[in-house]
Design a protein around this motif. Structure first.
Motif, PDB file in Angstrom:
ATOM      1  N   GLN A  16       0.856  -1.193   0.000  1.00  0.00           N
ATOM      2  CA  GLN A  16       0.000   0.000   0.000  1.00  0.00           C
ATOM      3  C   GLN A  16       0.890   1.241   0.000  1.00  0.00           C
ATOM      4  N   THR A  17       2.093   1.059   0.502  1.00  0.00           N
ATOM      5  CA  THR A  17       3.024   2.170   0.660  1.00  0.00           C
ATOM      6  C   THR A  17       4.430   1.619   0.826  1.00  0.00           C
ATOM      7  N   TRP A  18       5.380   2.449   0.493  1.00  0.00           N
ATOM      8  CA  TRP A  18       6.815   2.111   0.615  1.00  0.00           C
ATOM      9  C   TRP A  18       7.334   2.457   2.003  1.00  0.00           C
ATOM     10  N   GLN A  19       6.501   3.201   2.705  1.00  0.00           N
ATOM     11  CA  GLN A  19       6.987   3.929   3.887  1.00  0.00           C
ATOM     12  C   GLN A  19       7.629   3.087   4.982  1.00  0.00           C
ATOM     13  N   LEU A  20       6.962   1.993   5.390  1.00  0.00           N
ATOM     14  CA  LEU A  20       7.467   1.283   6.569  1.00  0.00           C
ATOM     15  C   LEU A  20       8.865   0.714   6.335  1.00  0.00           C
ATOM     16  N   TYR A  21       9.168   0.438   5.072  1.00  0.00           N
ATOM     17  CA  TYR A  21      10.492  -0.114   4.744  1.00  0.00           C
ATOM     18  C   TYR A  21      11.487   0.997   4.427  1.00  0.00           C
ATOM     19  N   ALA A  22      10.969   2.187   4.200  1.00  0.00           N
ATOM     20  CA  ALA A  22      11.838   3.336   3.911  1.00  0.00           C
ATOM     21  C   ALA A  22      12.299   3.997   5.208  1.00  0.00           C
ATOM     22  N   GLU A  23      11.435   3.977   6.238  1.00  0.00           N
ATOM     23  CA  GLU A  23      11.847   4.600   7.494  1.00  0.00           C
ATOM     24  C   GLU A  23      13.166   4.000   8.009  1.00  0.00           C
ATOM     25  N   PRO A  24      13.338   2.670   8.001  1.00  0.00           N
ATOM     26  CA  PRO A  24      14.636   2.141   8.448  1.00  0.00           C
ATOM     27  C   PRO A  24      15.812   2.656   7.607  1.00  0.00           C
ATOM     28  N   ALA A  25      15.546   3.023   6.357  1.00  0.00           N
ATOM     29  CA  ALA A  25      16.638   3.428   5.464  1.00  0.00           C
ATOM     30  C   ALA A  25      17.159   4.830   5.755  1.00  0.00           C
ATOM     31  N   ILE A  26      16.346   5.660   6.416  1.00  0.00           N
ATOM     32  CA  ILE A  26      16.850   7.027   6.670  1.00  0.00           C
ATOM     33  C   ILE A  26      18.001   7.016   7.662  1.00  0.00           C
ATOM     34  N   PHE A  27      18.135   5.891   8.425  1.00  0.00           N
ATOM     35  CA  PHE A  27      19.256   5.807   9.371  1.00  0.00           C
ATOM     36  C   PHE A  27      20.562   5.560   8.619  1.00  0.00           C
ATOM     37  N   ALA A  28      20.426   5.170   7.375  1.00  0.00           N
ATOM     38  CA  ALA A  28      21.610   5.022   6.523  1.00  0.00           C
ATOM     39  C   ALA A  28      21.759   6.212   5.576  1.00  0.00           C
ATOM     40  N   LEU A  29      20.651   6.653   4.968  1.00  0.00           N
ATOM     41  CA  LEU A  29      20.736   7.627   3.876  1.00  0.00           C
ATOM     42  C   LEU A  29      20.158   9.004   4.214  1.00  0.00           C
ATOM     43  N   GLU A  30      19.457   9.110   5.291  1.00  0.00           N
ATOM     44  CA  GLU A  30      18.832  10.343   5.801  1.00  0.00           C
ATOM     45  C   GLU A  30      17.705  10.908   4.924  1.00  0.00           C
ATOM     46  N   LYS A  31      17.926  10.988   3.605  1.00  0.00           N
ATOM     47  CA  LYS A  31      16.855  11.529   2.741  1.00  0.00           C
ATOM     48  C   LYS A  31      16.625  10.539   1.606  1.00  0.00           C
ATOM     49  N   VAL A  32      15.445   9.952   1.574  1.00  0.00           N
ATOM     50  CA  VAL A  32      15.159   8.959   0.536  1.00  0.00           C
ATOM     51  C   VAL A  32      13.809   9.249  -0.133  1.00  0.00           C
ATOM     52  N   TYR A  33      13.703   8.787  -1.379  1.00  0.00           N
ATOM     53  CA  TYR A  33      12.430   8.935  -2.085  1.00  0.00           C
ATOM     54  C   TYR A  33      12.300   7.787  -3.064  1.00  0.00           C
ATOM     55  N   CYS A  34      11.106   7.654  -3.609  1.00  0.00           N
ATOM     56  CA  CYS A  34      10.852   6.590  -4.576  1.00  0.00           C
ATOM     57  C   CYS A  34       9.588   6.929  -5.364  1.00  0.00           C
ATOM     58  N   ILE A  35       9.545   6.499  -6.609  1.00  0.00           N
ATOM     59  CA  ILE A  35       8.260   6.512  -7.333  1.00  0.00           C
ATOM     60  C   ILE A  35       8.000   5.071  -7.742  1.00  0.00           C
ATOM     61  N   ALA A  36       6.935   4.493  -7.228  1.00  0.00           N
ATOM     62  CA  ALA A  36       6.667   3.071  -7.455  1.00  0.00           C
ATOM     63  C   ALA A  36       5.159   2.840  -7.411  1.00  0.00           C
ATOM     64  N   PRO A  37       4.719   1.701  -7.912  1.00  0.00           N
ATOM     65  CA  PRO A  37       3.277   1.436  -7.807  1.00  0.00           C
ATOM     66  C   PRO A  37       2.878   1.096  -6.376  1.00  0.00           C
ATOM     67  N   SER A  38       1.719   1.574  -5.969  1.00  0.00           N
ATOM     68  CA  SER A  38       1.089   1.149  -4.719  1.00  0.00           C
ATOM     69  C   SER A  38      -0.238   0.523  -5.094  1.00  0.00           C
ATOM     70  N   PHE A  39      -0.732  -0.323  -4.227  1.00  0.00           N
ATOM     71  CA  PHE A  39      -1.943  -1.089  -4.522  1.00  0.00           C
ATOM     72  C   PHE A  39      -2.975  -0.891  -3.427  1.00  0.00           C
ATOM     73  N   ARG A  40      -4.180  -0.595  -3.822  1.00  0.00           N
ATOM     74  CA  ARG A  40      -5.271  -0.417  -2.858  1.00  0.00           C
ATOM     75  C   ARG A  40      -6.509  -1.137  -3.398  1.00  0.00           C
ATOM     76  N   ALA A  41      -7.043  -2.019  -2.581  1.00  0.00           N
ATOM     77  CA  ALA A  41      -8.256  -2.734  -2.992  1.00  0.00           C
ATOM     78  C   ALA A  41      -9.465  -1.820  -2.767  1.00  0.00           C
ATOM     79  N   GLU A  42      -9.574  -0.814  -3.616  1.00  0.00           N
ATOM     80  CA  GLU A  42     -10.658   0.168  -3.487  1.00  0.00           C
ATOM     81  C   GLU A  42     -11.905  -0.398  -4.143  1.00  0.00           C
TER      82      GLU A  42
END
Ligand code: 4AD
Ligand code: MG
Length: 430
Positions: free
Chosen positions: A181-207
């Motif tokens: 649904q989001t990249w976020q939970l796996y990106a938060e751990p990465a800021i401890f390595a890279l501090e500023k991160v971003y991504c453009i990727a597909p997210s999926f929502r069973a709307e």
């Protein structure tokens, strides 16, 4: 040597060779008019019986819309032609005689979606796709310029983040997993390595809702940044949107014209600061100016967001939502534990929520309590909770729905036209 139609028009006179597809055709007794298109533009070509061979003349009478061909001829200005120029054809080479094209004028949106793979060739879709390409580049450029690293999360995930009701389940060798649904939970751990991160990727929502602003698969531009507070997150979101609009206004004048987009509606968002109002004030404004009553604690629905957005000519940033309507990871306001440091950017002209973001909750106990309230097993979130154990820092981020932004910038009636092959509950092919 072949040149593009746009280059041919720029050249304006003399001999040119172009190749493309028949966009329109009109056959007369001793003349055939073809409008030819390529990725750059369209141009009128005229084939006169007495100027070409018998085979070329016969072929020109056989071509149907979307036939592919090469022509050589003299280009000159002609005010009556659709793009102001016309080519007098001296050589014609048909590459393929197209069958009868299944799309005619004024067809239903459903037929156009059934034939999406062909409808991509329309001037409308071609223009949207060009603007979409500008927007993806502009998002990358913005984050790179601000010193962000591009970082990827898995699409196959074992946790939810934005509520169980819109999760897509995945049978993963007999285990139940989910599409991101989001990249976020796996990106938060990465800021401890890279501090500023971003991504453009597909997210999926069973709307399950059929609206003009929901897709089940959409492209999500997300960012996460260390040492940042709630205000910083809003500033980044505002600067990103401003940058993207500026780039489209600079690079896609022609496409915006083809889409008949009133660019004056976009300009305020470049020039003016986006208003920032709290959820509580938004309810007062809705009550006073729109005669709409929302009880404190209820989420804003589409209809309320639309009414609110109509009061502004830029996106409006609504902040400090009730904790109960927002995700478990948003930081509680230390001055008022009923609300969180979460914000939604509501787009103008009724385009809905463009960005959702927040400062993140630093206290792992609070996160665990909120996961429990949502019947989630905190044990599944161990990797996430570790971010609050080893050098926790203030941080936050946001996610932007790229198709929502495209729909707004292009002035589209439906988000489905902002993506090449839309996916909704009822639409999964082609
Ligand atoms: O508000 P959302 O659910 O926020 C998140 O996913 C956060 N984890 C983002 C973050 O902080 N990293 O989704 C973010 C944005 C929305 O504001 C909306 O623009 C878009 O994603 N969005 C959709 N776009 C198209 N179709 C859908 N079904 C969408 N659901 C959300
Ligand atoms: Mg949201």
């Amino acid at each position: 040597m072949f040149i593009s139609i746009e280059e041919a028009i720029k050249k304006g006179k003399g001999k040119v060779n172009i190749h493309g597809w028949v966009y329109r055709e009109r056959k007369q007794k001793d003349m055939v008019f073809l409008v030819i298109r390529d990725s750059t533009n369209i141009i009128q070509a005229v084939i006169k019986q007495d100027r070409v061979s018998k085979k070329e003349w016969d072929d020109s009478n056989k071509v149907l819309i979307e036939s592919s061909l090469e022509i050589e001829g003299d280009i000159k200005e002609d005010k009556r032609a659709p793009t102001g120029y016309e080519i007098q054809v001296s050589k014609l080479n048909v590459i393929q005689f197209a069958e009868v094209f299944p799309i005619k004028k004024d067809q239903s949106p459903e037929l156009l979606l059934d034939n999406r793979h062909l409808w991509l060739r329309s001037r409308k879709m071609t223009s949207v796709l060009k603007i979409r390409s500008t927007i993806f580049k502009a998002i990358h450029d913005y984050f790179r310029k601000e010193g962000f690293y591009e970082f990827q999360s898995p699409i196959i995930q074992s946790t939810q983040a934005e509520g169980g009701s819109t999760l897509f389940n995945l049978d993963y060798f007999g285990k139940k997993l989910f599409l991101a649904q989001t990249w976020q939970l796996y990106a938060e751990p990465a800021i401890f390595a890279l501090e500023k991160v971003y991504c453009i990727a597909p997210s999926f929502r069973a709307e399950k809702s059929k609206t003009s602003r929901h897709l089940t698969e959409y492209w999500h531009a997300e960012m996460e940044v260390a040492w940042a507070n709630f205000n910083d997150i809003q500033n980044y979101g505002e600067a990103l949107i401003k940058h993207v609009i500026q780039e489209v206004l600079k690079n896609n004048k022609e496409e915006l014209k083809i889409l008949e987009r009133d660019v004056h509606k976009l300009e305020p968002s470049v020039k003016k600061k986006f208003p920032r109002i709290t959820y509580t004030d938004a309810l007062k404004i809705l009550n006073n100016k729109c005669k709409m009553k929302v009880n404190w604690g209820e989420d804003l629905r589409t209809i309320e967001e639309d009414k609110l957005s109509n009061l502004y000519d830029t996106p409006v940033i609504v902040t400090h939502y009730p904790k109960a309507v927002k995700a478990f990871y948003m930081k509680e306001d230390p001055k008022n534990p009923k609300v969180v440091f979460g914000c939604d950017f509501i787009g103008p002209e009724g385009y809905g929520e463009l960005i959702g973001g927040s400062e993140r909750e630093p206290d792992p106990k609070k996160i665990v309590a909120r996961l429990r309230e949502q019947n989630e097993n905190p044990g599944n979130y161990k990797f996430y909770l570790d971010t609050r154990k080893y050098g926790s820092i203030p941080h936050g981020g946001f996610g932007m729905g790229v198709e929502r932004l495209i729909a707004w910038i292009c002035g589209l009636d439906n988000i489905k036209d902002a993506i090449p092959y839309p996916r909704t509950m009822l639409r999964y092919s082609p």
